[in-house]
Design a protein around this motif. Structure first.
Motif, PDB file in Angstrom:
ATOM      1  N   TYR A 190      34.228-118.078  36.919  1.00  0.00           N
ATOM      2  CA  TYR A 190      33.491-116.883  36.530  1.00  0.00           C
ATOM      3  C   TYR A 190      33.291-116.789  35.021  1.00  0.00           C
ATOM      4  CZ  TYR A 190      34.641-115.395  41.256  1.00  0.00           C
ATOM      5  OH  TYR A 190      34.755-115.324  42.608  1.00  0.00           O
ATOM      6  N   ALA A 191      32.088-116.398  34.636  1.00  0.00           N
ATOM      7  CA  ALA A 191      31.861-116.009  33.247  1.00  0.00           C
ATOM      8  C   ALA A 191      32.584-114.690  32.996  1.00  0.00           C
ATOM      9  CB  ALA A 191      30.370-115.858  32.972  1.00  0.00           C
ATOM     10  N   MET A 192      32.974-114.485  31.736  1.00  0.00           N
ATOM     11  CA  MET A 192      33.749-113.308  31.378  1.00  0.00           C
ATOM     12  C   MET A 192      33.139-112.635  30.156  1.00  0.00           C
ATOM     13  SD  MET A 192      36.330-113.178  33.534  1.00  0.00           S
ATOM     14  CE  MET A 192      37.476-112.069  32.696  1.00  0.00           C
ATOM     15  N   ALA A 193      33.546-111.408  29.931  1.00  0.00           N
ATOM     16  CA  ALA A 193      32.995-110.657  28.803  1.00  0.00           C
ATOM     17  C   ALA A 193      34.019-109.685  28.243  1.00  0.00           C
ATOM     18  CB  ALA A 193      31.748-109.893  29.228  1.00  0.00           C
ATOM     19  N   TRP A 194      33.749-109.261  27.043  1.00  0.00           N
ATOM     20  CA  TRP A 194      34.442-108.124  26.443  1.00  0.00           C
ATOM     21  C   TRP A 194      33.400-107.018  26.242  1.00  0.00           C
ATOM     22  CZ3 TRP A 194      39.588-107.702  25.864  1.00  0.00           C
ATOM     23  CH2 TRP A 194      40.358-108.875  25.854  1.00  0.00           C
ATOM     24  N   VAL A 195      33.811-105.820  26.572  1.00  0.00           N
ATOM     25  CA  VAL A 195      32.990-104.636  26.336  1.00  0.00           C
ATOM     26  C   VAL A 195      33.885-103.592  25.676  1.00  0.00           C
ATOM     27  CG1 VAL A 195      31.417-105.095  28.246  1.00  0.00           C
ATOM     28  CG2 VAL A 195      33.454-103.694  28.629  1.00  0.00           C
TER      29      VAL A 195
ATOM     30  N   LYS B  87      34.707-109.239  34.399  1.00  0.00           N
ATOM     31  CA  LYS B  87      34.296-110.451  35.095  1.00  0.00           C
ATOM     32  C   LYS B  87      32.894-110.264  35.672  1.00  0.00           C
ATOM     33  CE  LYS B  87      35.612-111.756  39.289  1.00  0.00           C
ATOM     34  NZ  LYS B  87      36.395-112.250  40.444  1.00  0.00           N
ATOM     35  N   TYR B  88      32.033-111.254  35.432  1.00  0.00           N
ATOM     36  CA  TYR B  88      30.688-111.223  35.994  1.00  0.00           C
ATOM     37  C   TYR B  88      30.697-111.650  37.458  1.00  0.00           C
ATOM     38  CZ  TYR B  88      28.749-110.967  31.245  1.00  0.00           C
ATOM     39  OH  TYR B  88      28.418-110.576  29.974  1.00  0.00           O
ATOM     40  N   PRO B  89      29.654-111.299  38.188  1.00  0.00           N
ATOM     41  CA  PRO B  89      29.493-111.876  39.523  1.00  0.00           C
ATOM     42  C   PRO B  89      29.385-113.403  39.401  1.00  0.00           C
ATOM     43  CG  PRO B  89      27.982-110.042  39.188  1.00  0.00           C
ATOM     44  CD  PRO B  89      28.592-110.352  37.868  1.00  0.00           C
ATOM     45  N   ARG B  90      29.788-114.094  40.433  1.00  0.00           N
ATOM     46  CA  ARG B  90      29.772-115.554  40.383  1.00  0.00           C
ATOM     47  C   ARG B  90      28.360-116.068  40.138  1.00  0.00           C
ATOM     48  NH1 ARG B  90      33.751-119.170  43.979  1.00  0.00           N
ATOM     49  NH2 ARG B  90      33.264-121.210  43.105  1.00  0.00           N
ATOM     50  N   GLY B  91      28.226-116.959  39.172  1.00  0.00           N
ATOM     51  CA  GLY B  91      26.929-117.553  38.855  1.00  0.00           C
ATOM     52  C   GLY B  91      26.080-116.742  37.895  1.00  0.00           C
ATOM     53  N   LYS B  92      26.595-115.618  37.429  1.00  0.00           N
ATOM     54  CA  LYS B  92      25.814-114.766  36.525  1.00  0.00           C
ATOM     55  C   LYS B  92      26.572-114.508  35.237  1.00  0.00           C
ATOM     56  CE  LYS B  92      23.359-112.359  40.231  1.00  0.00           C
ATOM     57  NZ  LYS B  92      22.049-112.949  39.894  1.00  0.00           N
ATOM     58  N   TRP B  93      25.820-114.258  34.169  1.00  0.00           N
ATOM     59  CA  TRP B  93      26.391-113.790  32.916  1.00  0.00           C
ATOM     60  C   TRP B  93      25.256-113.423  31.979  1.00  0.00           C
ATOM     61  CZ3 TRP B  93      27.621-116.558  27.962  1.00  0.00           C
ATOM     62  CH2 TRP B  93      26.791-117.662  27.746  1.00  0.00           C
ATOM     63  N   GLY B  94      25.557-112.855  30.831  1.00  0.00           N
ATOM     64  CA  GLY B  94      24.545-112.475  29.865  1.00  0.00           C
ATOM     65  C   GLY B  94      24.920-111.185  29.164  1.00  0.00           C
ATOM     66  N   ALA B  95      23.966-110.653  28.393  1.00  0.00           N
ATOM     67  CA  ALA B  95      24.181-109.412  27.644  1.00  0.00           C
ATOM     68  C   ALA B  95      23.985-108.229  28.588  1.00  0.00           C
ATOM     69  CB  ALA B  95      23.225-109.336  26.465  1.00  0.00           C
ATOM     70  N   THR B  96      24.859-108.120  29.531  1.00  0.00           N
ATOM     71  CA  THR B  96      24.758-107.102  30.567  1.00  0.00           C
ATOM     72  C   THR B  96      26.130-106.575  30.905  1.00  0.00           C
ATOM     73  OG1 THR B  96      24.180-106.735  32.883  1.00  0.00           O
ATOM     74  CG2 THR B  96      24.856-108.939  32.274  1.00  0.00           C
ATOM     75  N   THR B  97      26.160-105.366  31.456  1.00  0.00           N
ATOM     76  CA  THR B  97      27.430-104.790  31.892  1.00  0.00           C
ATOM     77  C   THR B  97      27.506-104.759  33.418  1.00  0.00           C
ATOM     78  OG1 THR B  97      26.490-102.572  31.672  1.00  0.00           O
ATOM     79  CG2 THR B  97      27.739-103.420  29.790  1.00  0.00           C
ATOM     80  N   ASP B  98      26.838-105.660  34.065  1.00  0.00           N
ATOM     81  CA  ASP B  98      26.860-105.776  35.517  1.00  0.00           C
ATOM     82  C   ASP B  98      28.054-106.630  35.930  1.00  0.00           C
ATOM     83  OD1 ASP B  98      24.648-107.228  38.037  1.00  0.00           O
ATOM     84  OD2 ASP B  98      26.242-105.725  38.179  1.00  0.00           O
ATOM     85  N   PHE B  99      29.203-105.998  36.038  1.00  0.00           N
ATOM     86  CA  PHE B  99      30.441-106.704  36.313  1.00  0.00           C
ATOM     87  C   PHE B  99      30.947-106.413  37.716  1.00  0.00           C
ATOM     88  CE2 PHE B  99      30.481-107.963  32.064  1.00  0.00           C
ATOM     89  CZ  PHE B  99      30.386-106.870  31.206  1.00  0.00           C
ATOM     90  N   VAL B 100      31.818-107.285  38.207  1.00  0.00           N
ATOM     91  CA  VAL B 100      32.451-107.052  39.501  1.00  0.00           C
ATOM     92  C   VAL B 100      33.858-106.486  39.339  1.00  0.00           C
ATOM     93  CG1 VAL B 100      31.085-108.744  40.751  1.00  0.00           C
ATOM     94  CG2 VAL B 100      33.206-109.459  39.644  1.00  0.00           C
ATOM     95  N   SER B 101      34.454-106.675  38.179  1.00  0.00           N
ATOM     96  CA  SER B 101      35.771-106.093  37.941  1.00  0.00           C
ATOM     97  C   SER B 101      36.045-106.046  36.442  1.00  0.00           C
ATOM     98  CB  SER B 101      36.865-106.884  38.654  1.00  0.00           C
ATOM     99  OG  SER B 101      36.891-108.217  38.196  1.00  0.00           O
ATOM    100  N   TRP B 102      36.961-105.169  36.055  1.00  0.00           N
ATOM    101  CA  TRP B 102      37.360-105.058  34.648  1.00  0.00           C
ATOM    102  C   TRP B 102      38.786-104.531  34.577  1.00  0.00           C
ATOM    103  CZ3 TRP B 102      33.140-102.870  36.893  1.00  0.00           C
ATOM    104  CH2 TRP B 102      33.249-101.524  37.246  1.00  0.00           C
ATOM    105  N   GLY B 103      39.387-104.658  33.397  1.00  0.00           N
ATOM    106  CA  GLY B 103      40.774-104.261  33.226  1.00  0.00           C
ATOM    107  C   GLY B 103      40.923-102.797  32.854  1.00  0.00           C
ATOM    108  N   GLN B 104      42.147-102.446  32.480  1.00  0.00           N
ATOM    109  CA  GLN B 104      42.440-101.042  32.166  1.00  0.00           C
ATOM    110  C   GLN B 104      42.140-100.699  30.712  1.00  0.00           C
ATOM    111  OE1 GLN B 104      44.676-103.404  31.968  1.00  0.00           O
ATOM    112  NE2 GLN B 104      45.717-102.948  30.041  1.00  0.00           N
ATOM    113  N   GLY B 105      41.914-101.716  29.886  1.00  0.00           N
ATOM    114  CA  GLY B 105      41.531-101.497  28.501  1.00  0.00           C
ATOM    115  C   GLY B 105      42.702-101.495  27.536  1.00  0.00           C
ATOM    116  N   THR B 106      42.400-101.792  26.274  1.00  0.00           N
ATOM    117  CA  THR B 106      43.387-101.723  25.214  1.00  0.00           C
ATOM    118  C   THR B 106      42.735-101.060  24.001  1.00  0.00           C
ATOM    119  OG1 THR B 106      44.991-103.011  23.919  1.00  0.00           O
ATOM    120  CG2 THR B 106      42.868-104.055  24.326  1.00  0.00           C
ATOM    121  N   GLN B 107      43.456-100.142  23.373  1.00  0.00           N
ATOM    122  CA  GLN B 107      42.897 -99.350  22.282  1.00  0.00           C
ATOM    123  C   GLN B 107      42.944-100.135  20.977  1.00  0.00           C
ATOM    124  OE1 GLN B 107      41.608 -96.015  22.201  1.00  0.00           O
ATOM    125  NE2 GLN B 107      41.030 -96.644  20.126  1.00  0.00           N
TER     126      GLN B 107
END
Length: 123
Positions: A32-37, A98-118
């Motif tokens: 999976y491609a991954m991102a930070w938001v 985490k992006y959907p399988r096979g996808k990534w880019g400058a988008t916030t279309d994710f399938v899951s994300w964490g709880q965050g860190t300040q």
């Protein structure tokens, strides 16, 4: 079920550096491609940076280009964000996602994300 756990946030002075980590479990991380938001107080979700599943391609928002660097270690199931030359406007809760399988880019279309860190940038 995928679990994403961020760490490394904290308080830093303007111009300083901070390194975030995100450990993944429950899925084949390297598939999976991954991102930070991030989400600043009172603002919406902002896409920051993304990395392909193999780690050979990255994208970054103009607001962080040249200052933030995304990377991953698939052997350790870990995503990283090295943040340099931090500014007060970088203050936000940072999430890995985490992006959907096979996808990534400058988008916030994710399938899951964490709880965050300040991350707080202040003198």
């Amino acid at each position: 079920q995928v679990q994403l756990v961020e760490s490394g946030g904290g308080l830093v002075q303007p111009g300083g550096s901070l390194s975030l980590s995100c450990t993944a479990s429950g899925s084949i991380f390297s598939s999976y491609a991954m991102a930070w938001v991030r989400q600043a107080p009172g603002k919406g979700l902002e896409w920051v940076s993304a990395i392909s599943n193999g780690g050979d391609s990255t994208l970054s928002a103009d607001s962080v280009k040249g200052r933030f660097f995304i990377s991953r270690d698939n052997a350790k199931n870990t995503l990283y964000l090295q943040m340099n030359s931090l500014k007060p406007e970088d203050t936000a809760v940072y999430y890995c996602a985490k992006y959907p399988r096979g996808k990534w880019g400058a988008t916030t279309d994710f399938v899951s994300w964490g709880q965050g860190t300040q991350v707080t940038v202040s003198s």
